[in-house]
Each structure stands twice: as structure tokens, then as C-alpha cells.
Design an enzyme around this catalytic site. Structure first.
Site, PDB file in Angstrom:
ATOM      1  N   GLU A  46      28.943  -9.209  -0.818  1.00 29.96           N
ATOM      2  CA  GLU A  46      30.578  -9.157  -0.910  1.00 29.96           C
ATOM      3  C   GLU A  46      30.789  -9.755  -2.073  1.00 29.96           C
ATOM      4  O   GLU A  46      30.043 -10.202  -2.839  1.00 29.96           O
ATOM      5  CB  GLU A  46      30.954 -10.083   0.157  1.00 29.96           C
ATOM      6  CG  GLU A  46      30.925 -11.718  -0.175  1.00 29.96           C
ATOM      7  CD  GLU A  46      29.763 -12.267  -0.529  1.00 29.96           C
ATOM      8  OE1 GLU A  46      29.671 -12.824  -1.697  1.00 29.96           O
ATOM      9  OE2 GLU A  46      28.651 -12.152  -0.020  1.00 29.96           O
ATOM     10  N   SER A  66      30.304 -19.647 -17.752  1.00 35.61           N
ATOM     11  CA  SER A  66      29.781 -18.904 -16.798  1.00 35.61           C
ATOM     12  C   SER A  66      29.681 -17.469 -16.757  1.00 35.61           C
ATOM     13  O   SER A  66      28.932 -16.804 -16.279  1.00 35.61           O
ATOM     14  CB  SER A  66      30.306 -19.270 -15.403  1.00 35.61           C
ATOM     15  OG  SER A  66      31.764 -19.143 -15.178  1.00 35.61           O
ATOM     16  N   LYS A 125      25.594 -14.582 -12.323  1.00 34.81           N
ATOM     17  CA  LYS A 125      25.379 -14.105 -11.012  1.00 34.81           C
ATOM     18  C   LYS A 125      24.116 -13.125 -10.896  1.00 34.81           C
ATOM     19  O   LYS A 125      23.323 -13.415  -9.938  1.00 34.81           O
ATOM     20  CB  LYS A 125      26.622 -13.010 -10.510  1.00 34.81           C
ATOM     21  CG  LYS A 125      27.748 -13.718 -10.476  1.00 34.81           C
ATOM     22  CD  LYS A 125      27.938 -14.301  -8.986  1.00 34.81           C
ATOM     23  CE  LYS A 125      29.613 -14.885  -8.801  1.00 34.81           C
ATOM     24  NZ  LYS A 125      30.297 -14.993  -9.568  1.00 34.81           N
TER      25      LYS A 125
HETATM   26  C1  LIG Z   1      31.521 -15.776  -9.510  1.00 36.70           C
HETATM   27  C2  LIG Z   1      32.079 -16.360 -10.781  1.00 36.70           C
HETATM   28  C3  LIG Z   1      32.404 -17.874 -10.806  1.00 36.70           C
HETATM   29  C4  LIG Z   1      32.451 -18.767  -9.466  1.00 36.70           C
HETATM   30  O1  LIG Z   1      31.578 -18.505  -8.555  1.00 36.70           O
HETATM   31  P1  LIG Z   1      30.397 -19.936  -8.435  1.00 36.70           P
HETATM   32  O2  LIG Z   1      29.507 -19.645  -7.260  1.00 36.70           O
HETATM   33  O3  LIG Z   1      31.298 -21.071  -8.175  1.00 36.70           O
HETATM   34  O4  LIG Z   1      29.681 -19.948  -9.716  1.00 36.70           O
HETATM   35  C5  LIG Z   1      32.437 -18.472 -11.775  1.00 36.70           C
HETATM   36  N1  LIG Z   1      32.418 -17.833 -12.958  1.00 36.70           N
HETATM   37  C6  LIG Z   1      32.104 -16.603 -13.040  1.00 36.70           C
HETATM   38  C7  LIG Z   1      32.135 -15.663 -14.405  1.00 36.70           C
HETATM   39  C8  LIG Z   1      32.048 -15.691 -11.816  1.00 36.70           C
HETATM   40  O5  LIG Z   1      31.537 -14.551 -12.016  1.00 36.70           O
END
Ligand SMILES: *Cc1c(COP(=O)(O)O)cnc(C)c1O
Length: 412
Positions: A125, A392, A103
Site C-alpha cells: 500500500e 528522508s 523506503k
Molecule cells: C513515506 C515517507 C515518509 C513517512 O514515512 P515514515 O515511515 O514516517 O518514514 C517520510 N518521508 C518520505 C520522503 C517518505 O517517502
């Protein structure tokens, strides 16, 4: 190599999508109240100018390196590979970034745009809280006022992230309407933006919403795929056979996939939240029963009933718990370029523990959805093949929730 990636992210325009109106084929577009049209137009223009401005790009690149910690490692998951007995598995370590997830890439890009537009206040948000934390961090760093809207249920599930935001000086507002999750938080953020549009920039957290957000957020995350490509070429001398990422709104996935869209030999798979199973209200897998519709500024696949009412969603991971998917994913799914699968809560809980023990890395519950599918696939693939997973985010934010769920299970 990877060092120049942030620069390439915004200047290299290989694809013409979206079009000027923000359409990816029949998806995307602009569906907002009149009062926000001007703000979106201004944002689009400022972004267009910034992406071609060496000074902006240099600043972005510097903060991505020094504040966020890019480039992130491409890590060979030796024990997971051994466990699966198939494809060689690599992890793109977005979990190592400052604030714990991908993010921050987007938050930095957008806060620099807010400064460029002379806005002194930022709103956002957040579902899992990761986007809220990233936004709070960049606002603290640049001295901007910050307010984050969050569903009351999510605030409870992610209490640690709420506290982290507040420690960094952000105001975190609980939203009690409806299902008290991300959808309601977005409604509140849009309401705030309509009222304070002159002074305020809205840092949207995924590849969603009205144009230019899906394009802009994607561009800020393209660095993930660009680094992955350079790192894998250096290490293995070739492209991967398959790439897997979890999909909430779709930002980590589209950033990871984008620079491989032209490489037809690379299979791209997005993994949605299957929750308790594919029954109405029990999941957030938009491609399993979702239909074309408009939600919160954007035309895309949405979980809705026959009257167009948005359906309840459920996932063990707050970050994937949303009724709509980013428009670009819908477009590439139609064209057969990105495939989709889903993982269920139970599998996610199992793999969370398995992966932690095998690799010594606590994955975010969101990212664990990608791991669930990747493990199934790796077992079917040969040892000559390469599978890359976008990790992620890290699971530190989830450990209290996991503990609760495990306690519940053992007391059954
Ligand atoms: C917010 C988040 C997601 C999902 O959001 P995307 O916009 O689909 O990437 C996935 N993994 C993590 C660790 C997140 O914080």
C-alpha cells in the site's frame, strides 16, 4: 566503517524490544484476523532466521550498495547553517537513494524475505507513492508480480509516482472507499493478503502494523542512523547535540534515531504533520489530541473521536497523512526519550522554497516538516552545537503539487 553498517543492522541486538508478542510496553502487538496469524508467525520466523544468516545479510548489503546507492552522504548544509546563525547543520541524504527516499532500504530487505519464503507475488500500500515506487522497483528487479493499493485522492496528488510504478510493471489499484487515502489503501491490502496469503507477501511500508512489521521495518532502516554515527564521528569527532526527522508511520525516524537511543546527550525530535492547524480533521499530529487505540493491527496513539471512530486527517504531504503512529515512537515518547513537535502546511510551503534556494536541493514535503522544526531549533542553538536532519526523500514527486498551491496563492 559505514560499509559494514548493513550487516550490523540486523545482527546487533542491543535492545530486547519488542518482546515476543511484539509489544513495546503497552504499545504494538498483533491485532489481525485469524487467517493472517499464521502468515505473520511464518514471517517472524523467517526473519529471525534470515537476520542471523550470513548469506542473507551479504545479499542485503550488496543490493543496498549497488541497487539503492548506500552509504548516503552526510552533508554539511553550509548556507542553511549561515542563514540560521546557530547550530552547525548536517543533512543525512536519504533523498539520494534510488527511487528517491529511504523506503528502498525496507523494500529490499523484505523482497529478499519474500524470495526466501518462495512467494511469487507481492502486494503493498502507499500514501505518497514512494513506498509503492520502491516496491515496484524491487519487484521488477527480482521478477516478482506486484500490486500496489493507493487511495484515489493520493493517486491524484501523486500522479507521477503512479506512472513510475506502472512503468516498472506494477499494477496500481485506486481505492475509492472512505477518505480515499492511506488508511483505506491499507484495508484493501489486508483484504488481498487474507485472500492470497499462500502465494503473496505483503511489504508493509512503515514501522507500523502487527508484529513483526514494526521491528523488521525499523531494523531495515537502522542503517541510516548507523551510517550517520560513523560519518559524524569521522567528520566532527563527536556525537550530534540534536537529531530531527519527520514522522509519518515512523520508519525513517526510528531508523535514524535507534542507534542513538543510548546516547542520552543526543536530543531526538520527531516532527508530525500539523496540517492546517491542530483542529479535528485538519492535521495528522497523533500526539496532539490522539488517544490509545487499535488501528490496522497495532495498538498505539490514534486520532479518533470519543466513540473510537478514526478521525479525518489532513496534511499537505501525503506521506505523513495517517491517523496512527508507529508503536515504538509512542513508547519512547512516554519515556521522554523521543520528543515530538509538528509543522504546519503553510510553514512547510515556505521552507520548501527557502531550502531549495539556499541549498540547491528540492526536499520531499514530508522531509520539509523536519526542516521547519530544525530551522527553528538551529536558530536557538549555539555555533558549537551540531544538528543533524534526516532528509528522508527528494521533492521531485511534489513539484506539480507545489506549483498548484503557489499558483493558487498568487491568484488570491
Ligand atoms: C513515506 C515517507 C515518509 C513517512 O514515512 P515514515 O515511515 O514516517 O518514514 C517520510 N518521508 C518520505 C520522503 C517518505 O517517502
Amino acid at each position: 566503517m559505514a560499509d559494514t553498517a548493513a550487516l550490523e543492522t540486523l545482527t546487533q541486538d542491543r535492545f530486547s524490544l519488542p518482546d515476543e508478542g511484539g509489544h513495546f510496553g503497552r504499545y504494538g502487538g498483533v491485532f489481525v484476523p485469524e487467517t493472517l496469524m499464521t502468515a505473520l508467525k511464518e514471517l517472524g520466523e523467517v526473519y529471525e532466521e534470515a537476520r542471523q544468516d550470513e548469506a542473507y545479510l551479504g545479499e542485503l548489503k550488496g543490493h543496498l550498495k549497488e541497487f539503492a546507492g548506500r552509504p548516503t552522504e552526510l552533508y554539511f548544509a553550509e548556507r542553511l547553517t549561515e542563514y540560521c546563525g546557530g547550530a552547525r547543520i548536517y543533512l543525512k541524504r536519504e533523498d539520494l537513494l534510488h527511487t528517491g527516499a529511504h523506503k528502498i532500504n525496507n523494500a529490499i530487505g523484505q523482497v529478499l524475505l519474500a524470495k526466501r519464503m518462495g512467494k511469487e507475488r507481492v502486494i503493498a500500500e502507499t500514501g505518497a507513492g514512494q513506498h509503492g515506487v520502491a516496491t515496484a522497483a524491487v519487484c521488477a528487479k527480482f521478477g516478482l508480480k506486484c500490486r500496489v493499493y493507493m487511495g484515489a485522492v493520493d493517486m491524484e496528488r501523486q500522479a507521477l509516482n503512479v506512472f513510475r510504478m506502472r512503468l516498472m510493471g506494477a499494477e496500481c489499484i485506486g481505492v475509492e472507499a472512505g477518505q480515499k487515502t492511506l488508511k483505506e489503501a491499507i484495508n484493501e491490502a489486508m483484504r488481498d493478503w487474507v485472500t492470497n496469503v499462500r502465494s503473496t507477501h505483503y511489504i508493509l511500508g512503515s514501522a507500523l502494523g502487527s508484529h513483526p512489521y514494526p521491528m523488521m521495518v525499523r531494523d531495515f532502516h537502522r542503517v541510516i542512523g548507523q551510517e550517520t554515527k560513523a560519518q559524524l564521528l569521522e567528520r566532527e569527532g563527536r556525537l550530534p547535540d540534536e537529531m530531527v526527522a519527520c514522522v509519518g508511520g515512523g520508519s525513517n525516524a526510528i531508523g535514524f534515531f535507534f542507534d542513538f537511543l543510548d546516547d542520552e546527550s543526543v536530543r531526538l525530535v520527531g516532527v508530525e504533520a500539523g496540517g492546517r492547524g491542530i483542529k479535528r480533521g485538519d492535521h495528522a499530529a497523533r500526539f496532539e489530541g490522539g488517544k490509545l487505540g487499535v488501528l490496522q493491527g497495532c495498538k498505539t496513539y490514534i486520532l479518533q473521536d470519543t466513540d473510537g471512530q478514526i478521525e479525518l486527517t489532513h496534511s499537505v504531504s501525503a506521506g505523513l497523512d495517517y491517523a496512527a503512529i508507529g508503536p515504538e515512537h509512542a513508547y519512547y515518547r512516554d519515556r521522554g526519550r523521543i520528543e515530538f513537535a509538528y509543522a504546519q502546511d503553510e510553514e512547510v510551503m515556505e521552507v520548501f522554497q527557502l531550502f531549495s534556494r539556499l541549498e540547491g536541493i528540492l526536499p520531499a514535503l514530508e522531509s520539509t516538516h523536519a526542516l521547519v522544526h530544525a530551522i527553528k531549533r538551529a536558530k536557538e542553538m549555539s555555533s558549537n552545537e551540531i544538528l543533524v536532519i534526516n532528509l528522508s526523500g527528494r521533492g521531485d514527486k511534489d513539484v506539480a503539487q507545489v506549483q498548484q498551491l503557489l499558483d493558487l496563492e498568487s491568484s488570491k
